[in-house]
Design a protein around this motif. Structure first.
Motif, PDB file in Angstrom:
ATOM      1  N   THR A  93      50.046  18.390  64.779  1.00 18.24           N
ATOM      2  CA  THR A  93      48.998  18.271  63.754  1.00 18.24           C
ATOM      3  C   THR A  93      49.392  17.311  62.642  1.00 18.24           C
ATOM      4  O   THR A  93      48.539  16.850  61.900  1.00 18.24           O
ATOM      5  N   THR A  94      50.676  16.981  62.532  1.00 20.81           N
ATOM      6  CA  THR A  94      51.119  16.126  61.431  1.00 20.81           C
ATOM      7  C   THR A  94      50.711  14.667  61.629  1.00 20.81           C
ATOM      8  O   THR A  94      50.547  13.936  60.647  1.00 20.81           O
ATOM      9  N   ASP A  95      50.564  14.231  62.879  1.00 25.12           N
ATOM     10  CA  ASP A  95      50.178  12.833  63.112  1.00 25.12           C
ATOM     11  C   ASP A  95      48.881  12.711  63.902  1.00 25.12           C
ATOM     12  O   ASP A  95      48.597  11.678  64.490  1.00 25.12           O
ATOM     13  N   HIS A  96      48.087  13.784  63.916  1.00 24.48           N
ATOM     14  CA  HIS A  96      46.758  13.753  64.546  1.00 24.48           C
ATOM     15  C   HIS A  96      45.778  14.466  63.608  1.00 24.48           C
ATOM     16  O   HIS A  96      45.699  15.703  63.591  1.00 24.48           O
ATOM     17  N   ALA A  97      45.036  13.683  62.844  1.00 22.00           N
ATOM     18  CA  ALA A  97      44.204  14.230  61.770  1.00 22.00           C
ATOM     19  C   ALA A  97      43.086  15.140  62.270  1.00 22.00           C
ATOM     20  O   ALA A  97      42.590  15.977  61.515  1.00 22.00           O
ATOM     21  N   ASN A  98      42.675  14.985  63.528  1.00 22.36           N
ATOM     22  CA  ASN A  98      41.535  15.752  64.041  1.00 22.36           C
ATOM     23  C   ASN A  98      41.932  17.002  64.824  1.00 22.36           C
ATOM     24  O   ASN A  98      41.076  17.666  65.390  1.00 22.36           O
ATOM     25  N   ILE A  99      43.234  17.292  64.858  1.00 18.13           N
ATOM     26  CA  ILE A  99      43.717  18.437  65.638  1.00 18.13           C
ATOM     27  C   ILE A  99      44.122  19.569  64.707  1.00 18.13           C
ATOM     28  O   ILE A  99      44.835  19.360  63.726  1.00 18.13           O
ATOM     29  N   ILE A 100      43.654  20.778  65.032  1.00 22.72           N
ATOM     30  CA  ILE A 100      43.897  21.959  64.212  1.00 22.72           C
ATOM     31  C   ILE A 100      44.668  22.991  65.027  1.00 22.72           C
ATOM     32  O   ILE A 100      44.318  23.280  66.174  1.00 22.72           O
ATOM     33  N   ALA A 101      45.723  23.544  64.444  1.00 24.28           N
ATOM     34  CA  ALA A 101      46.513  24.593  65.089  1.00 24.28           C
ATOM     35  C   ALA A 101      45.870  25.952  64.840  1.00 24.28           C
ATOM     36  O   ALA A 101      45.359  26.228  63.755  1.00 24.28           O
ATOM     37  N   ILE A 102      45.894  26.793  65.860  1.00 20.93           N
ATOM     38  CA  ILE A 102      45.341  28.145  65.765  1.00 20.93           C
ATOM     39  C   ILE A 102      46.478  29.155  65.730  1.00 20.93           C
ATOM     40  O   ILE A 102      47.313  29.207  66.625  1.00 20.93           O
ATOM     41  N   GLU A 103      46.516  29.945  64.686  1.00 22.49           N
ATOM     42  CA  GLU A 103      47.464  31.053  64.599  1.00 22.49           C
ATOM     43  C   GLU A 103      46.801  32.300  65.206  1.00 22.49           C
ATOM     44  O   GLU A 103      45.580  32.375  65.264  1.00 22.49           O
ATOM     45  N   PRO A 104      47.580  33.258  65.708  1.00 21.53           N
ATOM     46  CA  PRO A 104      49.036  33.323  65.661  1.00 21.53           C
ATOM     47  C   PRO A 104      49.688  32.401  66.684  1.00 21.53           C
ATOM     48  O   PRO A 104      49.037  31.967  67.642  1.00 21.53           O
ATOM     49  N   GLN A 105      50.947  32.115  66.486  1.00 19.42           N
ATOM     50  CA  GLN A 105      51.664  31.296  67.447  1.00 19.42           C
ATOM     51  C   GLN A 105      51.726  32.015  68.785  1.00 19.42           C
ATOM     52  O   GLN A 105      51.778  33.244  68.853  1.00 19.42           O
ATOM     53  N   LEU A 106      51.671  31.245  69.843  1.00 14.83           N
ATOM     54  CA  LEU A 106      51.754  31.830  71.183  1.00 14.83           C
ATOM     55  C   LEU A 106      53.184  32.215  71.524  1.00 14.83           C
ATOM     56  O   LEU A 106      53.431  33.168  72.261  1.00 14.83           O
ATOM     57  N   SER A 107      54.128  31.451  70.989  1.00 16.81           N
ATOM     58  CA  SER A 107      55.545  31.704  71.256  1.00 16.81           C
ATOM     59  C   SER A 107      56.360  30.743  70.400  1.00 16.81           C
ATOM     60  O   SER A 107      55.806  29.995  69.591  1.00 16.81           O
ATOM     61  N   ARG A 108      57.670  30.782  70.581  1.00 15.74           N
ATOM     62  CA  ARG A 108      58.534  29.761  70.010  1.00 15.74           C
ATOM     63  C   ARG A 108      59.129  28.967  71.159  1.00 15.74           C
ATOM     64  O   ARG A 108      59.476  29.517  72.207  1.00 15.74           O
ATOM     65  N   GLY A 109      59.226  27.666  70.962  1.00 16.48           N
ATOM     66  CA  GLY A 109      59.778  26.814  71.997  1.00 16.48           C
ATOM     67  C   GLY A 109      60.906  25.971  71.446  1.00 16.48           C
ATOM     68  O   GLY A 109      61.123  25.909  70.234  1.00 16.48           O
ATOM     69  N   ALA A 110      61.613  25.339  72.348  1.00 22.32           N
ATOM     70  CA  ALA A 110      62.717  24.475  71.943  1.00 22.32           C
ATOM     71  C   ALA A 110      62.761  23.255  72.834  1.00 22.32           C
ATOM     72  O   ALA A 110      62.301  23.279  73.977  1.00 22.32           O
ATOM     73  N   SER A 111      63.308  22.182  72.294  1.00 25.44           N
ATOM     74  CA  SER A 111      63.653  21.022  73.100  1.00 25.44           C
ATOM     75  C   SER A 111      65.099  21.230  73.559  1.00 25.44           C
ATOM     76  O   SER A 111      66.006  21.337  72.733  1.00 25.44           O
ATOM     77  N   PHE A 112      65.275  21.333  74.881  1.00 21.17           N
ATOM     78  CA  PHE A 112      66.589  21.638  75.448  1.00 21.17           C
ATOM     79  C   PHE A 112      67.275  20.373  75.943  1.00 21.17           C
ATOM     80  O   PHE A 112      66.659  19.552  76.637  1.00 21.17           O
ATOM     81  N   LEU A 113      68.545  20.237  75.609  1.00 19.80           N
ATOM     82  CA  LEU A 113      69.385  19.236  76.241  1.00 19.80           C
ATOM     83  C   LEU A 113      69.830  19.795  77.584  1.00 19.80           C
ATOM     84  O   LEU A 113      70.408  20.888  77.643  1.00 19.80           O
ATOM     85  N   LEU A 114      69.531  19.069  78.656  1.00 18.70           N
ATOM     86  CA  LEU A 114      69.913  19.471  80.010  1.00 18.70           C
ATOM     87  C   LEU A 114      71.002  18.535  80.509  1.00 18.70           C
ATOM     88  O   LEU A 114      70.865  17.316  80.403  1.00 18.70           O
ATOM     89  N   CYS A 115      72.067  19.103  81.046  1.00 17.82           N
ATOM     90  CA  CYS A 115      73.209  18.293  81.483  1.00 17.82           C
ATOM     91  C   CYS A 115      73.617  18.661  82.902  1.00 17.82           C
ATOM     92  O   CYS A 115      73.594  19.838  83.278  1.00 17.82           O
ATOM     93  N   LYS A 116      74.026  17.668  83.661  1.00 17.72           N
ATOM     94  CA  LYS A 116      74.657  17.939  84.941  1.00 17.72           C
ATOM     95  C   LYS A 116      75.973  18.692  84.693  1.00 17.72           C
ATOM     96  O   LYS A 116      76.635  18.470  83.687  1.00 17.72           O
ATOM     97  N   LYS A 117      76.336  19.541  85.638  1.00 12.26           N
ATOM     98  CA  LYS A 117      77.547  20.331  85.453  1.00 12.26           C
ATOM     99  C   LYS A 117      78.808  19.456  85.436  1.00 12.26           C
ATOM    100  O   LYS A 117      79.848  19.861  84.913  1.00 12.26           O
ATOM    101  N   SER A 118      78.701  18.248  85.984  1.00 13.35           N
ATOM    102  CA  SER A 118      79.877  17.379  86.096  1.00 13.35           C
ATOM    103  C   SER A 118      80.188  16.618  84.813  1.00 13.35           C
ATOM    104  O   SER A 118      81.194  15.907  84.738  1.00 13.35           O
TER     105      SER A 118
END
Length: 236
Positions: A93-118
């Protein structure tokens, strides 16, 4: 007396014929399809899309769903070509003026760093100028780092599954992908090490032309979340 009545009748008929035609805007709005975009992501298919479908049904709207890309979906919604999106990080919503967020939040999410085991897996890899990292679209916006970019080399892709495939097939050692913490077993299945880098609220979003639905949708989403929690508790 008869002539007077005929004159009144003639006046009424003329008034009906010459009055301006009023467009049936309300009827058109009711009959127009309500289109909700969604990203191709396992958790969206399994949980969020059905939940949002039921929330709209609760307020009397039969919605149709259209698969969209990360960037394309936001562009369509911001331009009013779709009516809503199943779930997004609240920062959209911070960079899209026409988009509105609806509360309550559906969940919490994260951006995950994924790494090969090696390889070594640590958050500072995003500042390694020698590292190549596959990321989903809007990576920089999610981290709010447009003005101070990280030093690693980032390669944007629009599909969650494709990101996992790229690391699994060893085309990349690292990736960054979104999750609401429910895909951790999927990351394990791909034999990946993972670290949450940044968390955000996950919310349903609508175009501002549907602002009048905000309160009803909030109640409906809260109801559907509560129903899910009760079902989950009973299954234990």
């Amino acid at each position: 007396m008869l002539l007077k009545n005929l004159s009144v009748l003639l006046f009424v008929l003329v008034a009906i014929l010459v009055q301006p035609k009023i467009p049936l805007a309300n009827a058109d709005e009711k009959s127009a399809p309500y289109v909700i975009g969604y990203i191709d992501h396992p958790r969206i298919h399994e949980f969020y899309k059905p939940l949002i479908k039921e929330a709209y049904k609760q307020i009397g709207i039969t919605a149709s769903f259209e698969k969209v890309g990360v960037k394309r979906g936001l562009r369509l919604l911001n331009e009013g070509r779709t009516d809503a999106d199943v779930i997004r990080y609240d920062v959209v919503t911070t960079d899209h003026a026409n988009i509105i967020a609806i509360e309550p939040q559906l969940s919490r999410g994260a951006s995950f760093l994924l790494c090969k085991k090696s390889v070594k897996c640590h958050a500072d890899i995003v500042n390694d100028p020698l590292a190549g990292i596959a990321v989903t679209s809007r990576f920089y916006q999610n981290f709010n780092r447009q003005s101070e970019p990280f030093s690693a080399n980032f390669y944007e892709f629009d599909d969650f599954y494709h990101i996992l495939h790229l690391v699994n097939t060893k085309r990349f050692d690292y990736a960054i992908a979104p999750s609401d913490f429910s895909e951790l077993t999927l990351f394990d299945d791909y034999d990946l090490t993972y670290i949450p880098l940044i968390e955000h609220k996950l919310v349903h979003v609508i175009h501002k032309k549907h602002l009048h639905l905000k309160e009803k949708l909030s109640v409906a989403i809260a109801t559907q979340l509560e129903k899910h929690q009760l079902r989950h508790a009973n299954e234990k």
